[in-house]
Design an enzyme around this catalytic site. Structure first.
Site, short mmCIF file in Angstrom:
data_model
loop_
_atom_site.label_atom_id
_atom_site.label_comp_id
_atom_site.label_asym_id
_atom_site.label_seq_id
_atom_site.Cartn_x
_atom_site.Cartn_y
_atom_site.Cartn_z
CD1 TRP A 1 9.11 31.07 20.55
CD2 TRP A 1 10.20 29.56 19.31
NE1 TRP A 1 10.43 31.08 20.93
CE2 TRP A 1 11.12 30.16 20.19
CE3 TRP A 1 10.65 28.57 18.43
CZ2 TRP A 1 12.47 29.81 20.22
CZ3 TRP A 1 12.00 28.22 18.46
CH2 TRP A 1 12.89 28.83 19.34
CG ASP B 1 5.08 26.06 21.94
OD1 ASP B 1 5.41 25.75 23.09
OD2 ASP B 1 5.88 26.51 21.09
CE LYS C 1 12.34 28.92 26.26
NZ LYS C 1 11.72 28.53 25.02
#
Ligand SMILES: *Cc1c(COP(=O)(O)O)cnc(C)c1O
Length: 360
Positions: free
Chosen positions: A102, A172, A196
């Site tokens: 990511w 993030d 999530k």
């Protein structure tokens, strides 16, 4: 009804009580004669839903007043472009720490818009640790330093934030949002996709220090302009209304649990149970160095590809689903987000114990 324990990395489990509230309010929301899905986003009723969601998020994350908070769309991935478009605005430079897929994708996206540089990386050991950095690792004129706070795929997380001096830190927090207390004031900007820990996929939360906004690049698409989104209080265009309502229910659920601190205690208990088992098992082992272990995503392996396969198939048959690891790590991964009950992790550990006895 028979619900499984879902260890998916995302979309993932939502608290059962939240789903029940959504079910009870599905056809008619609080005497309005309509579902939240059918409601005008400019209505009085919806205004209350979105304003309460923002206020509750501010409360549970203890977000200082000099930060804007807004809900937007496009998943975590869109933020990989929004961050440089909005913040690479003084010297057109940013430094990235590459701790996994990511972070790497965010870095690659930033390279399209300016001088993005990889300041550190843990690619040499399949991202199984968080690289140590000092202030000297960052360019003094970088507009921001970027990290991924919890690495969903590799199961690492920052326990100590990098020291970036005066350079704003951007993170993030998609896979660790609201899992443990976070000092928002240490960051210039935080963003997190919902699927999530917060809500169904389709909404992203952005928390940004106000003084950093308002200097987006000219080419920034209107929808990705933080200042425009923040000033419009998430209502510049039609927001993902239902997902924001769901996020609001989850924020209320966190308050009912006793806040993020209480949720964190439960997360520690869950993670310790699983890590303790892994540390003592002869068959299973964790893939991450101890000091950088994630509380949310726990990758583990056996030393046999065949056993891994057997474990994944048998656990699935026993109501413990989505334990297959990411293809770049192999083996297994248990994602144990906020909504995973302690009993779910207990069931997993009991199953692993049994599996080890039968196949050891
Ligand atoms: C899941 C995830 C993303 C990507 O989210 P999308 O909503 O699929 O774009 C980004 N960053 C992290 C840390 C993630 O876990």
């Amino acid at each position: 009804m028979s619900r499984v324990y879902n260890f998916s990395a995302g979309p993932s489990m939502l608290p059962l009580s939240v789903l029940k509230t959504a079910q009870a309010e599905l056809l008619e929301y609080k005497g309005t004669g309509q579902s939240v899905m059918e409601m005008s986003h400019r209505s009085k009723e919806y205004e209350e839903i979105i304003e309460t969601a923002e206020a509750d998020l501010r409360e549970i994350m203890n977000i200082p007043d000099n930060y804007d908070v807004f809900f937007t769309q496009g998943g975590g991935y869109t933020q990989f472009a929004s961050v440089p478009l909005n913040l690479m605005n003084k010297n057109n430079k940013a430094d990235y720490i590459i701790t996994g897929q990511w972070a790497k994708k965010a870095f690659e996206e930033a390279c399209k818009y300016g001088d993005a540089r990889a300041a550190a990386s843990s690619a040499d050991k399949t991202f199984s640790y968080i690289p140590k950095t000092t202030r000297e690792d960052f360019r003094k004129d970088a507009d921001y330093v970027y990290i991924c706070l919890n690495n969903t795929i590799y199961g690492t997380k920052y326990n100590t934030l990098p020291d970036t001096g005066d350079i704003p830190l951007v993170a993030d927090i998609s896979s660790c949002m609201l899992s443990e207390p976070l000092d928002v004031s240490k960051f210039g900007l935080l963003f997190g996709g919902a699927q999530k820990n917060v809500a169904p996929a389709g909404v992203v939360m952005v928390i940004a220090r106000k003084d950093l906004l308002g200097n987006a690049m000219d080419i920034t698409p209107t929808m990705l302009n933080y200042k425009i989104q923040a000033d419009a209080k998430s209502l510049f265009n039609t927001p993902p209304c239902y997902n924001i309502y769901m996020a609001g229910l989850v924020f209320k659920w966190i308050k009912e649990q006793g806040g993020v601190e209480a949720v964190y205690k439960n997360n520690l208990k869950k993670a310790n149970l699983l890590y303790d088992f892994l540390d003592n098992s002869k068959m299973f082992k964790g893939t991450v160095v101890k000091e950088d272990r994630s509380l949310m995503n726990v990758p583990f392996v056996t030393d046999s590809e065949e056993l891994n396969k057997k474990f994944i198939a048998e656990s699935q048959a026993n109501g413990l689903v989505n334990l297959k690891g990411h293809r770049t790590v192999g083996g297994m991964r248990a994602s144990i987000y906020n909504a995973m009950p302690y009993e779910g992790v207990e069931a997993l550990v009991n199953f692993m114990e049994k599996f080890e006895k039968e196949n050891g």
